[in-house]
Scaffold this active site. Structure first.
Site, PDB file in Angstrom:
ATOM      1  N   GLN A 131      13.023  -3.812  16.713  1.00  0.00           N
ATOM      2  CA  GLN A 131      13.026  -2.614  17.577  1.00  0.00           C
ATOM      3  C   GLN A 131      12.070  -2.825  18.739  1.00  0.00           C
ATOM      4  O   GLN A 131      11.963  -1.984  19.618  1.00  0.00           O
ATOM      5  CB  GLN A 131      12.579  -1.392  16.769  1.00  0.00           C
ATOM      6  CG  GLN A 131      13.486  -1.091  15.592  1.00  0.00           C
ATOM      7  CD  GLN A 131      12.794  -0.182  14.575  1.00  0.00           C
ATOM      8  OE1 GLN A 131      12.845   1.040  14.683  1.00  0.00           O
ATOM      9  NE2 GLN A 131      12.138  -0.786  13.597  1.00  0.00           N
TER      10      GLN A 131
ATOM     11  N   VAL B 228      10.351  -4.462  22.158  1.00  0.00           N
ATOM     12  CA  VAL B 228      10.894  -4.885  23.446  1.00  0.00           C
ATOM     13  C   VAL B 228       9.967  -5.916  24.093  1.00  0.00           C
ATOM     14  O   VAL B 228      10.051  -6.181  25.282  1.00  0.00           O
ATOM     15  CB  VAL B 228      11.093  -3.660  24.381  1.00  0.00           C
ATOM     16  CG1 VAL B 228      12.186  -2.744  23.856  1.00  0.00           C
ATOM     17  CG2 VAL B 228       9.790  -2.860  24.560  1.00  0.00           C
ATOM     18  N   ASP B 229       9.068  -6.494  23.263  1.00  0.00           N
ATOM     19  CA  ASP B 229       7.996  -7.327  23.830  1.00  0.00           C
ATOM     20  C   ASP B 229       8.290  -8.825  23.889  1.00  0.00           C
ATOM     21  O   ASP B 229       7.500  -9.592  24.446  1.00  0.00           O
ATOM     22  CB  ASP B 229       6.675  -7.096  23.067  1.00  0.00           C
ATOM     23  CG  ASP B 229       6.817  -7.319  21.547  1.00  0.00           C
ATOM     24  OD1 ASP B 229       7.636  -8.159  21.134  1.00  0.00           O
ATOM     25  OD2 ASP B 229       6.090  -6.651  20.784  1.00  0.00           O
TER      26      ASP B 229
ATOM     27  N   HIS C  79      16.590  -2.500  20.662  1.00  0.00           N
ATOM     28  CA  HIS C  79      16.120  -1.511  21.646  1.00  0.00           C
ATOM     29  C   HIS C  79      15.955  -2.113  23.043  1.00  0.00           C
ATOM     30  O   HIS C  79      15.315  -1.509  23.898  1.00  0.00           O
ATOM     31  CB  HIS C  79      14.806  -0.852  21.178  1.00  0.00           C
ATOM     32  CG  HIS C  79      15.014   0.108  20.035  1.00  0.00           C
ATOM     33  ND1 HIS C  79      13.990   0.677  19.327  1.00  0.00           N
ATOM     34  CD2 HIS C  79      16.158   0.606  19.484  1.00  0.00           C
ATOM     35  CE1 HIS C  79      14.490   1.483  18.389  1.00  0.00           C
ATOM     36  NE2 HIS C  79      15.795   1.446  18.459  1.00  0.00           N
TER      37      HIS C  79
ATOM     38  N   GLY D 287       6.313  -3.702   9.508  1.00  0.00           N
ATOM     39  CA  GLY D 287       5.664  -2.987  10.613  1.00  0.00           C
ATOM     40  C   GLY D 287       6.515  -1.947  11.300  1.00  0.00           C
ATOM     41  O   GLY D 287       6.407  -1.768  12.509  1.00  0.00           O
ATOM     42  N   THR D 288       7.354  -1.259  10.520  1.00  0.00           N
ATOM     43  CA  THR D 288       8.097  -0.150  11.118  1.00  0.00           C
ATOM     44  C   THR D 288       7.958   1.092  10.249  1.00  0.00           C
ATOM     45  O   THR D 288       7.963   0.991   9.015  1.00  0.00           O
ATOM     46  CB  THR D 288       9.592  -0.485  11.344  1.00  0.00           C
ATOM     47  OG1 THR D 288      10.243   0.695  11.866  1.00  0.00           O
ATOM     48  CG2 THR D 288      10.301  -0.961  10.091  1.00  0.00           C
TER      49      THR D 288
ATOM     50  N   ALA E 196       0.699  -7.310   8.840  1.00  0.00           N
ATOM     51  CA  ALA E 196       1.698  -8.378   8.899  1.00  0.00           C
ATOM     52  C   ALA E 196       1.049  -9.746   9.116  1.00  0.00           C
ATOM     53  O   ALA E 196       1.451 -10.741   8.512  1.00  0.00           O
ATOM     54  CB  ALA E 196       2.698  -8.087  10.021  1.00  0.00           C
TER      55      ALA E 196
HETATM   56  P1  OAD Z   1       5.952   3.158  14.726  1.00  0.00           P
HETATM   57  O1  OAD Z   1       4.757   3.342  15.595  1.00  0.00           O
HETATM   58  O2  OAD Z   1       6.764   4.356  14.406  1.00  0.00           O
HETATM   59  O3  OAD Z   1       5.487   2.529  13.334  1.00  0.00           O
HETATM   60  C1  OAD Z   1       4.639   1.423  13.266  1.00  0.00           C
HETATM   61  C2  OAD Z   1       4.472   1.060  11.803  1.00  0.00           C
HETATM   62  O4  OAD Z   1       3.728  -0.140  11.738  1.00  0.00           O
HETATM   63  C3  OAD Z   1       3.755   2.090  10.954  1.00  0.00           C
HETATM   64  O5  OAD Z   1       4.487   2.307   9.755  1.00  0.00           O
HETATM   65  C4  OAD Z   1       2.398   1.436  10.653  1.00  0.00           C
HETATM   66  O6  OAD Z   1       1.891   1.778   9.371  1.00  0.00           O
HETATM   67  C5  OAD Z   1       2.758  -0.020  10.702  1.00  0.00           C
HETATM   68  N1  OAD Z   1       1.666  -0.933  11.070  1.00  0.00           N
HETATM   69  C6  OAD Z   1       0.606  -0.714  11.888  1.00  0.00           C
HETATM   70  N2  OAD Z   1      -0.133  -1.836  12.031  1.00  0.00           N
HETATM   71  C7  OAD Z   1       0.475  -2.796  11.294  1.00  0.00           C
HETATM   72  C8  OAD Z   1       0.220  -4.182  11.053  1.00  0.00           C
HETATM   73  N3  OAD Z   1      -0.828  -4.800  11.601  1.00  0.00           N
HETATM   74  N4  OAD Z   1       1.080  -4.854  10.234  1.00  0.00           N
HETATM   75  C9  OAD Z   1       2.150  -4.235   9.685  1.00  0.00           C
HETATM   76  N5  OAD Z   1       2.445  -2.943   9.892  1.00  0.00           N
HETATM   77  C10 OAD Z   1       1.619  -2.226  10.685  1.00  0.00           C
HETATM   78  O7  OAD Z   1       6.826   1.984  15.376  1.00  0.00           O
HETATM   79  P2  OAD Z   1       8.366   1.640  15.124  1.00  0.00           P
HETATM   80  O8  OAD Z   1       8.733   1.843  13.708  1.00  0.00           O
HETATM   81  O9  OAD Z   1       8.604   0.318  15.729  1.00  0.00           O
HETATM   82  O10 OAD Z   1      11.663   3.482  20.232  1.00  0.00           O
HETATM   83  O11 OAD Z   1       9.078   2.743  16.000  1.00  0.00           O
HETATM   84  C11 OAD Z   1      10.464   2.712  16.149  1.00  0.00           C
HETATM   85  C12 OAD Z   1      10.861   3.152  17.523  1.00  0.00           C
HETATM   86  O12 OAD Z   1      10.232   4.405  17.814  1.00  0.00           O
HETATM   87  C13 OAD Z   1      10.386   2.243  18.644  1.00  0.00           C
HETATM   88  O13 OAD Z   1      11.256   1.159  18.881  1.00  0.00           O
HETATM   89  C14 OAD Z   1      10.326   3.171  19.814  1.00  0.00           C
HETATM   90  C15 OAD Z   1       9.655   4.344  19.152  1.00  0.00           C
HETATM   91  O14 OAD Z   1       9.838   5.582  19.740  1.00  0.00           O
HETATM   92  C16 OAD Z   1      11.933   3.821  21.507  1.00  0.00           C
HETATM   93  O15 OAD Z   1      11.102   3.792  22.389  1.00  0.00           O
HETATM   94  C17 OAD Z   1      13.357   4.206  21.730  1.00  0.00           C
END
Ligand code: OAD
Length: 244
Positions: free
Chosen positions: A94, A96-97, A112, A182-183, A226
């Site tokens: 997901q 975009v980096d 995304h 990490g999602t 991660a």
């Molecule tokens: P989120 O910010 O919703 O979730 C990030 C997740 O990563 C959380 O569950 C954290 O606990 C976890 N996390 C944080 N640090 C970590 C680490 N070092 N190692 C592993 N996990 C870690 O981000 P996404 O799930 O990517 O969409 O969000 C999904 C979408 O929502 C994105 O693509 C974006 C956003 O709105 C759009 O912009 C359309």
């Protein structure tokens, strides 16, 4: 965990902002995340862009700039190294980096979109952001027709491009080992992919310091970052694969 995956050929990882956190890129929903300081409907929606394209471009250009300075971390690298040990390794991200590709992952589905690209709002041409011209207001413009461009990313309320979405579902349905790294697994349709994989019989492994909706369907859960968990998992999996 590695013993449960012996003989597996097809590995898929669904990744989110958490895998890039250790590369210095903020997540969205954590306490320091983007959505604590910004409103998603203003910055990541077609309506927000129509209302204020400058505000949206300022945010995306500052993120694009920050991403140029960011490097893949051990989490990205571990996923790329898995390619040496399994027949098929695909990453559905997901993010975009572009950091999975930078780490060496060869099969990356960016559901995304990508911050490195822009798309013309008039003729729909997709082009590298660094090839953009300028509108009279100083915003990125299409290099062909000169009209306003937009980031080539998927915003809230928009569909994921058909080809990428189909590939993501097909990969999930045929995975034997399915990582969720990490999602927060709350944004659809990406959030559906772990259940698609689980229903098709994949072994689900979650890597996330926090609990998510995926945790209950995961056979193995690593409550760790991660960059710490993935290299250990990768080494164990590769050792087990070589030993068979
Ligand atoms: P989120 O910010 O919703 O979730 C990030 C997740 O990563 C959380 O569950 C954290 O606990 C976890 N996390 C944080 N640090 C970590 C680490 N070092 N190692 C592993 N996990 C870690 O981000 P996404 O799930 O990517 O969409 O969000 C999904 C979408 O929502 C994105 O693509 C974006 C956003 O709105 C759009 O912009 C359309």
């Amino acid at each position: 965990m590695a013993r449960a995956a012996v003989g597996f050929k097809r590995v898929v990882a669904l990744t989110g902002a958490g895998i890039s956190a250790e590369s210095g890129i903020p997540t969205f929903r954590d306490p320091e995340g983007f959505w604590q300081k910004h409103r998603p409907e203003e910055l990541a929606s077609p309506q927000g862009f129509r209302m204020n394209p400058k505000l949206v471009w300022d945010w995306y250009l500052s993120r694009a700039e920050a991403m140029k300075q960011a490097n893949p971390n051990p989490g990205h690298l571990a996923l790329a190294l898995l390619q040496d040990c399994f027949e098929q390794v695909a990453v559905i991200t997901q993010n975009v980096d572009g950091l999975h590709e930078a780490a060496g992952s060869r099969d990356v589905v960016e559901i995304h979109g990508s911050l490195k690209k822009a798309r013309c709002t008039s003729c729909s041409l997709v082009f590298p952001l660094d090839k953009a011209g300028k509108t009279p207001d100083g915003l990125p413009a299409c290099p062909e027709c000169g009209r306003l461009a937009r980031p080539d990313v998927v915003w809230f309320g928009e569909m994921i491009p058909e080809e990428a979405l189909q590939r993501a579902f097909d990969l999930s349905a045929s995975a034997q080992l399915f990582f969720v790294v990490g999602t927060s697994a709350v944004v659809h349709p990406a959030a559906l992919l772990p259940s698609v994989a689980s229903r098709a019989g994949a072994l689900i492994v979650e890597v996330n310091p926090e609990e998510t909706p995926v945790s209950s369907m995961a056979r193995f859960v690593f409550r760790n970052r991660a960059g710490q968990a993935m290299p250990v998992i990768q080494e164990e999996l590769c050792e087990a694969a070589k030993a068979q």
